[in-house]
Structures are given as structure tokens and as C-alpha cells.
Design a protein around this motif. Structure first.
Motif, PDB file in Angstrom:
ATOM      1  N   MET A 176       0.837  -1.185   0.000  1.00 18.99           N
ATOM      2  CA  MET A 176       0.000   0.000   0.000  1.00 18.99           C
ATOM      3  C   MET A 176       0.882   1.248   0.000  1.00 18.99           C
ATOM      4  O   MET A 176       1.884   1.299   0.705  1.00 18.99           O
ATOM      5  CB  MET A 176      -0.929  -0.001   1.222  1.00 18.99           C
ATOM      6  N   THR A 177       0.497   2.231  -0.794  1.00 20.21           N
ATOM      7  CA  THR A 177       1.282   3.446  -0.890  1.00 20.21           C
ATOM      8  C   THR A 177       1.108   4.313   0.352  1.00 20.21           C
ATOM      9  O   THR A 177       0.091   4.218   1.054  1.00 20.21           O
ATOM     10  CB  THR A 177       0.863   4.257  -2.123  1.00 20.21           C
ATOM     11  N   PRO A 178       2.085   5.194   0.645  1.00 16.72           N
ATOM     12  CA  PRO A 178       1.940   6.103   1.787  1.00 16.72           C
ATOM     13  C   PRO A 178       0.687   6.968   1.702  1.00 16.72           C
ATOM     14  O   PRO A 178       0.058   7.266   2.731  1.00 16.72           O
ATOM     15  CB  PRO A 178       3.221   6.943   1.714  1.00 16.72           C
ATOM     16  N   LEU A 179       0.313   7.365   0.484  1.00 15.48           N
ATOM     17  CA  LEU A 179      -0.888   8.179   0.317  1.00 15.48           C
ATOM     18  C   LEU A 179      -2.127   7.413   0.771  1.00 15.48           C
ATOM     19  O   LEU A 179      -2.977   7.939   1.505  1.00 15.48           O
ATOM     20  CB  LEU A 179      -1.032   8.598  -1.145  1.00 15.48           C
ATOM     21  N   LYS A 180      -2.238   6.155   0.346  1.00 14.21           N
ATOM     22  CA  LYS A 180      -3.379   5.332   0.756  1.00 14.21           C
ATOM     23  C   LYS A 180      -3.386   5.144   2.276  1.00 14.21           C
ATOM     24  O   LYS A 180      -4.441   5.169   2.912  1.00 14.21           O
ATOM     25  CB  LYS A 180      -3.333   3.978   0.052  1.00 14.21           C
ATOM     26  N   ASP A 181      -2.209   4.934   2.842  1.00 13.71           N
ATOM     27  CA  ASP A 181      -2.113   4.769   4.294  1.00 13.71           C
ATOM     28  C   ASP A 181      -2.631   5.999   5.024  1.00 13.71           C
ATOM     29  O   ASP A 181      -3.350   5.891   6.020  1.00 13.71           O
ATOM     30  CB  ASP A 181      -0.664   4.494   4.701  1.00 13.71           C
ATOM     31  N   ARG A 182      -2.252   7.175   4.555  1.00  9.11           N
ATOM     32  CA  ARG A 182      -2.683   8.415   5.202  1.00  9.11           C
ATOM     33  C   ARG A 182      -4.202   8.559   5.157  1.00  9.11           C
ATOM     34  O   ARG A 182      -4.849   8.914   6.156  1.00  9.11           O
ATOM     35  CB  ARG A 182      -2.029   9.614   4.521  1.00  9.11           C
ATOM     36  N   ILE A 183      -4.770   8.301   4.005  1.00  8.31           N
ATOM     37  CA  ILE A 183      -6.223   8.430   3.868  1.00  8.31           C
ATOM     38  C   ILE A 183      -6.927   7.383   4.716  1.00  8.31           C
ATOM     39  O   ILE A 183      -7.933   7.672   5.381  1.00  8.31           O
ATOM     40  CB  ILE A 183      -6.630   8.309   2.391  1.00  8.31           C
ATOM     41  N   LEU A 184      -6.412   6.155   4.715  1.00  7.89           N
ATOM     42  CA  LEU A 184      -7.028   5.102   5.503  1.00  7.89           C
ATOM     43  C   LEU A 184      -6.961   5.409   6.997  1.00  7.89           C
ATOM     44  O   LEU A 184      -7.944   5.224   7.724  1.00  7.89           O
ATOM     45  CB  LEU A 184      -6.346   3.763   5.209  1.00  7.89           C
ATOM     46  N   ASP A 185      -5.813   5.880   7.470  1.00  7.27           N
ATOM     47  CA  ASP A 185      -5.691   6.247   8.881  1.00  7.27           C
ATOM     48  C   ASP A 185      -6.710   7.320   9.254  1.00  7.27           C
ATOM     49  O   ASP A 185      -7.332   7.264  10.328  1.00  7.27           O
ATOM     50  CB  ASP A 185      -4.280   6.757   9.182  1.00  7.27           C
ATOM     51  N   ALA A 186      -6.877   8.290   8.384  1.00 10.47           N
ATOM     52  CA  ALA A 186      -7.850   9.348   8.644  1.00 10.47           C
ATOM     53  C   ALA A 186      -9.275   8.802   8.617  1.00 10.47           C
ATOM     54  O   ALA A 186     -10.139   9.214   9.407  1.00 10.47           O
ATOM     55  CB  ALA A 186      -7.685  10.469   7.615  1.00 10.47           C
ATOM     56  N   ALA A 187      -9.534   7.850   7.725  1.00 11.80           N
ATOM     57  CA  ALA A 187     -10.883   7.294   7.584  1.00 11.80           C
ATOM     58  C   ALA A 187     -11.326   6.539   8.838  1.00 11.80           C
ATOM     59  O   ALA A 187     -12.518   6.546   9.188  1.00 11.80           O
ATOM     60  CB  ALA A 187     -10.937   6.363   6.378  1.00 11.80           C
TER      61      ALA A 187
END
Length: 228
Positions: free
Chosen positions: A1-12
């Protein structure tokens, strides 16, 4: 998983308990992560369902990392399977409401196939990390059986209020014992002169079934690999 996806998922994960795996959650996560709507749509093209699948896949990846770091050689094989399922549920327990909301999402007919693929992926990850080397029809039956065990255990776990989820672990042990009983019966059939002859025809057909290739041929049309 890309860092961008990780950031959005953490926020979600801050919004899922209230809004579920929904478009509202994804919009809020994109805003909280400080990324543009275009970047968010590129990361999760199908919206909230891709966000939920990313959450599930990240749990699988964490389970694989944990199991690879452990020495399970002293355990019986059925206990290794139980340990792996339990490890996956402990990881899921860090965001239990997100799991509950995911079960609801994947129960919808439009997303059932995605949920089944995610479930199969978990079973496949467990068998692979435990060293399964089968390449025949057993490759499929092992994963199908474990998918059933895991899905039933998740549903039980979601409703379990016992201390330390003791009742869930007892339930898991019973399900695995049921599977091992089936395997024992299959072994007896193979060892029986009479029953093995009766199964000769079906076994010939089953012997022609093979596990999918780890890397599909590059010249086949319709194959796409996720760059993340």
C-alpha cells in the motif's frame, strides 16, 4: 500500500464508526489527510469499497509480518492455523467497529464478490505463510475450508462479550477440530481398498485441477497488476 493510501485510511478510521465505509467517510478522510479530491479518487477509484478493501488488506499484511517473525515449529499444524486466525482477529480487534461496518458493507449484493475475494485472500495468506506447498485441488479446498472457518469465527467474535474473547477462541478450536475430522475421514477413504477404488474415477478428474500460476503469463490479455 502506498503512503498516500495509508494516510487516507488512517484518517478514515476516525469516521468509520459513525458513517461506516461510505462516501461521506472517504470525503472526510481525504480532507483530514490533506490531499486533493483528485488524489483521493486516484487512490480509491471505486470509492468507499476500495477504502474498506485496503483496510482489510493492511490487516492481512500485518498478520503475515507477525507470523513470519514467530517460530511456530513447536506447534501442531492445526494449532498453527488456530494461532494464525487468532492473530488476524487480534489485529482486527484494534478497529472492531470498522470490521463490523465492513461485514455490513460486504453483505450488500453489489459488494459480495469483493468481500469473498477479501476473505479468500486472508485464507490464502495464512496458508502461504504457514508453508502450504499444495498445487493440486487441495490448494482450493484448504482455502475454501479456512475461509469458512475464518468468516464464521469473525461473526462469532463480533458478538462475543466474554472476557478476553475466551468464547471466540473456544469456538475457533471447535471449528478447526471439525475440519480435522473431515481430513481424517478423507485419509481413511484413501487408505480403504474398497472406497479408494470407488473414488478412482473422481480422483482422476480432480488430479487435473491445479493451483493458479503465481505469475500469470505476460502475454495473456486482460491482466492488470496494482502498482501499489
Amino acid at each position: 500500500m502506498t503512503p498516500l493510501k495509508d494516510r487516507i485510511l488512517d484518517a478514515a478510521l476516525n469516521h468509520v464508526p459513525f458513517d461506516g465505509w461510505s462516501a461521506a467517510t472517504l470525503r472526510a478522510a481525504i480532507r483530514d489527510a490533506g490531499v486533493s479530491p483528485a488524489e483521493g479518487r486516484a487512490a480509491f477509484p471505486r470509492g468507499a469499497v476500495d477504502l474498506a478493501l485496503a483496510f482489510h488488506a493492511r490487516g492481512d499484511a500485518r498478520m503475515i509480518e507477525q507470523l513470519r517473525a514467530e517460530d511456530l515449529t513447536a506447534l501442531r499444524f492445526r494449532d498453527r492455523i488456530a494461532h494464525a486466525v487468532r492473530a488476524r482477529l487480534v489485529i482486527a480487534g484494534e478497529n472492531r467497529e470498522a470490521v463490523r461496518r465492513g461485514v455490513t458493507l460486504f453483505a450488500l449484493p453489489i459488494h459480495t464478490a469483493d468481500g469473498l475475494r477479501a476473505l479468500w485472500g486472508t485464507a490464502d495468506a495464512i496458508w502461504n505463510v504457514l508453508g502450504d506447498s499444495s498445487r493440486d485441488v487441495n490448494w482450493y479446498t484448504k482455502r475454501a475450508t479456512l475461509s469458512g472457518v475464518y468468516s464464521a469465527t469473525v461473526l462469532y467474535w463480533l458478538g462475543d462479550q466474554s472476557e478476553g474473547h475466551r468464547e471466540t477462541w473456544d469456538f475457533l478450536d471447535r471449528r478447526i477440530d471439525d475440519v480435522m475430522t473431515i481430513e481424517t475421514v478423507k485419509g481413511r477413504v484413501r487408505d480403504s481398498p474398497i472406497l479408494s477404488r470407488l473414488m478412482a474415477g473422481p480422483n482422476i478428474l480432480l488430479s487435473r485441477i491445479h493451483a493458479p500460476a503465481a505469475t500469470p503469463p505476460a502475454d495473456l490479455p486482460g491482466h492488470w497488476r496494482d502498482p501499489s
